[in-house]
Structures are given as C-alpha cells and as structure tokens.
Design a protein around this motif. Structure first.
Motif, PDB file in Angstrom:
ATOM      1  N   SER A   1       0.841  -1.193   0.000  1.00 46.61           N
ATOM      2  CA  SER A   1       0.000   0.000   0.000  1.00 46.61           C
ATOM      3  C   SER A   1       0.877   1.244   0.000  1.00 46.61           C
ATOM      4  O   SER A   1       2.000   1.236   0.506  1.00 46.61           O
ATOM      5  CB  SER A   1      -0.939   0.001   1.205  1.00 46.61           C
ATOM      6  N   ALA A   2       0.350   2.312  -0.573  1.00 50.60           N
ATOM      7  CA  ALA A   2       1.099   3.567  -0.646  1.00 50.60           C
ATOM      8  C   ALA A   2       1.497   4.048   0.746  1.00 50.60           C
ATOM      9  O   ALA A   2       2.572   4.620   0.918  1.00 50.60           O
ATOM     10  CB  ALA A   2       0.278   4.622  -1.375  1.00 50.60           C
ATOM     11  N   GLY A   3       0.679   3.788   1.739  1.00 50.87           N
ATOM     12  CA  GLY A   3       0.988   4.199   3.106  1.00 50.87           C
ATOM     13  C   GLY A   3       2.177   3.469   3.713  1.00 50.87           C
ATOM     14  O   GLY A   3       2.746   3.919   4.706  1.00 50.87           O
ATOM     15  N   GLU A   4       2.570   2.352   3.129  1.00 46.16           N
ATOM     16  CA  GLU A   4       3.696   1.564   3.633  1.00 46.16           C
ATOM     17  C   GLU A   4       5.034   1.917   2.986  1.00 46.16           C
ATOM     18  O   GLU A   4       6.071   1.408   3.394  1.00 46.16           O
ATOM     19  CB  GLU A   4       3.445   0.072   3.385  1.00 46.16           C
ATOM     20  N   LEU A   5       5.034   2.772   1.971  1.00 42.99           N
ATOM     21  CA  LEU A   5       6.247   3.033   1.192  1.00 42.99           C
ATOM     22  C   LEU A   5       7.392   3.591   2.029  1.00 42.99           C
ATOM     23  O   LEU A   5       8.515   3.109   1.950  1.00 42.99           O
ATOM     24  CB  LEU A   5       5.939   3.972   0.025  1.00 42.99           C
ATOM     25  N   TYR A   6       7.125   4.604   2.822  1.00 46.40           N
ATOM     26  CA  TYR A   6       8.182   5.252   3.601  1.00 46.40           C
ATOM     27  C   TYR A   6       8.833   4.260   4.564  1.00 46.40           C
ATOM     28  O   TYR A   6      10.050   4.170   4.650  1.00 46.40           O
ATOM     29  CB  TYR A   6       7.611   6.456   4.353  1.00 46.40           C
ATOM     30  N   GLY A   7       8.025   3.485   5.278  1.00 46.49           N
ATOM     31  CA  GLY A   7       8.553   2.480   6.201  1.00 46.49           C
ATOM     32  C   GLY A   7       9.321   1.395   5.478  1.00 46.49           C
ATOM     33  O   GLY A   7      10.373   0.947   5.940  1.00 46.49           O
ATOM     34  N   PHE A   8       8.810   0.950   4.338  1.00 47.06           N
ATOM     35  CA  PHE A   8       9.483  -0.064   3.536  1.00 47.06           C
ATOM     36  C   PHE A   8      10.877   0.415   3.124  1.00 47.06           C
ATOM     37  O   PHE A   8      11.848  -0.321   3.242  1.00 47.06           O
ATOM     38  CB  PHE A   8       8.647  -0.402   2.299  1.00 47.06           C
ATOM     39  N   VAL A   9      10.963   1.651   2.655  1.00 53.21           N
ATOM     40  CA  VAL A   9      12.254   2.195   2.225  1.00 53.21           C
ATOM     41  C   VAL A   9      13.241   2.201   3.392  1.00 53.21           C
ATOM     42  O   VAL A   9      14.383   1.791   3.253  1.00 53.21           O
ATOM     43  CB  VAL A   9      12.086   3.607   1.619  1.00 53.21           C
ATOM     44  N   GLY A  10      12.797   2.644   4.557  1.00 47.03           N
ATOM     45  CA  GLY A  10      13.682   2.678   5.718  1.00 47.03           C
ATOM     46  C   GLY A  10      14.154   1.304   6.147  1.00 47.03           C
ATOM     47  O   GLY A  10      15.325   1.109   6.472  1.00 47.03           O
ATOM     48  N   ARG A  11      13.264   0.330   6.114  1.00 42.14           N
ATOM     49  CA  ARG A  11      13.598  -1.026   6.555  1.00 42.14           C
ATOM     50  C   ARG A  11      14.387  -1.809   5.517  1.00 42.14           C
ATOM     51  O   ARG A  11      15.304  -2.547   5.869  1.00 42.14           O
ATOM     52  CB  ARG A  11      12.315  -1.819   6.839  1.00 42.14           C
ATOM     53  N   GLU A  12      14.008  -1.705   4.265  1.00 45.06           N
ATOM     54  CA  GLU A  12      14.527  -2.645   3.272  1.00 45.06           C
ATOM     55  C   GLU A  12      15.446  -2.053   2.209  1.00 45.06           C
ATOM     56  O   GLU A  12      16.132  -2.811   1.548  1.00 45.06           O
ATOM     57  CB  GLU A  12      13.361  -3.366   2.610  1.00 45.06           C
ATOM     58  N   ILE A  13      15.446  -0.745   2.038  1.00 45.28           N
ATOM     59  CA  ILE A  13      16.333  -0.167   1.028  1.00 45.28           C
ATOM     60  C   ILE A  13      17.466   0.597   1.687  1.00 45.28           C
ATOM     61  O   ILE A  13      18.635   0.296   1.453  1.00 45.28           O
ATOM     62  CB  ILE A  13      15.557   0.736   0.042  1.00 45.28           C
ATOM     63  N   ILE A  14      17.158   1.545   2.540  1.00 42.51           N
ATOM     64  CA  ILE A  14      18.211   2.348   3.174  1.00 42.51           C
ATOM     65  C   ILE A  14      19.067   1.484   4.085  1.00 42.51           C
ATOM     66  O   ILE A  14      20.291   1.595   4.079  1.00 42.51           O
ATOM     67  CB  ILE A  14      17.609   3.544   3.932  1.00 42.51           C
ATOM     68  N   SER A  15      18.446   0.591   4.831  1.00 45.78           N
ATOM     69  CA  SER A  15      19.226  -0.252   5.748  1.00 45.78           C
ATOM     70  C   SER A  15      20.210  -1.149   5.009  1.00 45.78           C
ATOM     71  O   SER A  15      21.275  -1.482   5.527  1.00 45.78           O
ATOM     72  CB  SER A  15      18.306  -1.085   6.640  1.00 45.78           C
ATOM     73  N   LEU A  16      19.894  -1.539   3.769  1.00 54.91           N
ATOM     74  CA  LEU A  16      20.808  -2.358   2.969  1.00 54.91           C
ATOM     75  C   LEU A  16      22.100  -1.601   2.662  1.00 54.91           C
ATOM     76  O   LEU A  16      23.170  -2.182   2.630  1.00 54.91           O
ATOM     77  CB  LEU A  16      20.156  -2.789   1.660  1.00 54.91           C
TER      78      LEU A  16
END
Length: 88
Positions: free
Chosen positions: A70-85
C-alpha cells in the motif's frame, strides 16, 4: 491514498531513494523520499524513461518481481529494506 496498492518497479540507490511506482491504472510515477512518497506529489514517467534513463544511466535498481504494497507503507518499507541495505 494510503490504501492504494502500488508496485515498486525500481528505486535509486543512496540515502534518499526515489521510487518508480506502478499505480493500479498502469501509470508509472516517480515518488520522492522528501515528500514521504506522497502519490499526490509524485511525477509521471514513461516506461522507456525508466529503462533508458533511470536504470540505464542513473543506476536505479530494478525490482523483479515488482514489490506490491500500500502507498501508506512506502516510507517504512524504504527505511527497513532499502536504506538499511546501504548501511551494511
């Protein structure tokens, strides 16, 4: 728009990733970290641009298969799964 389901097709590397999203209508949009990935503040992009410019010239990472959430999950997803990588 938080309940709209989108597909993440690609993202830019770095501290403030840009997401290339596919909307339910099939339209592609570039959404930005600085706006909290607000779909209302995203910009339309073309399929050719994604491959020729974003992935081809700017090292965007293609997401295969596209990640759906969902669009509401994008910011959290980025922090958990993209930036943390990137912090390895």
């Amino acid at each position: 728009m938080g309940q709209t389901t989108v597909k993440i097709r690609a993202y830019s590397p770095g501290r403030y990733p840009i997401l290339i999203l596919e909307l339910p209508s099939g339209d592609l949009r570039a959404a930005y970290y600085e706006t909290g990935y607000d779909l209302g503040r995203s910009k339309p992009v073309e399929e050719g641009w994604v491959y020729e410019n974003a992935i081809g010239r700017h090292s965007f990472v293609e997401v295969k298969p596209p990640r759906e959430l969902s669009a509401g999950e994008l910011y959290g997803f980025v922090g958990r799964e993209i930036i943390s990588l990137g912090r390895g």
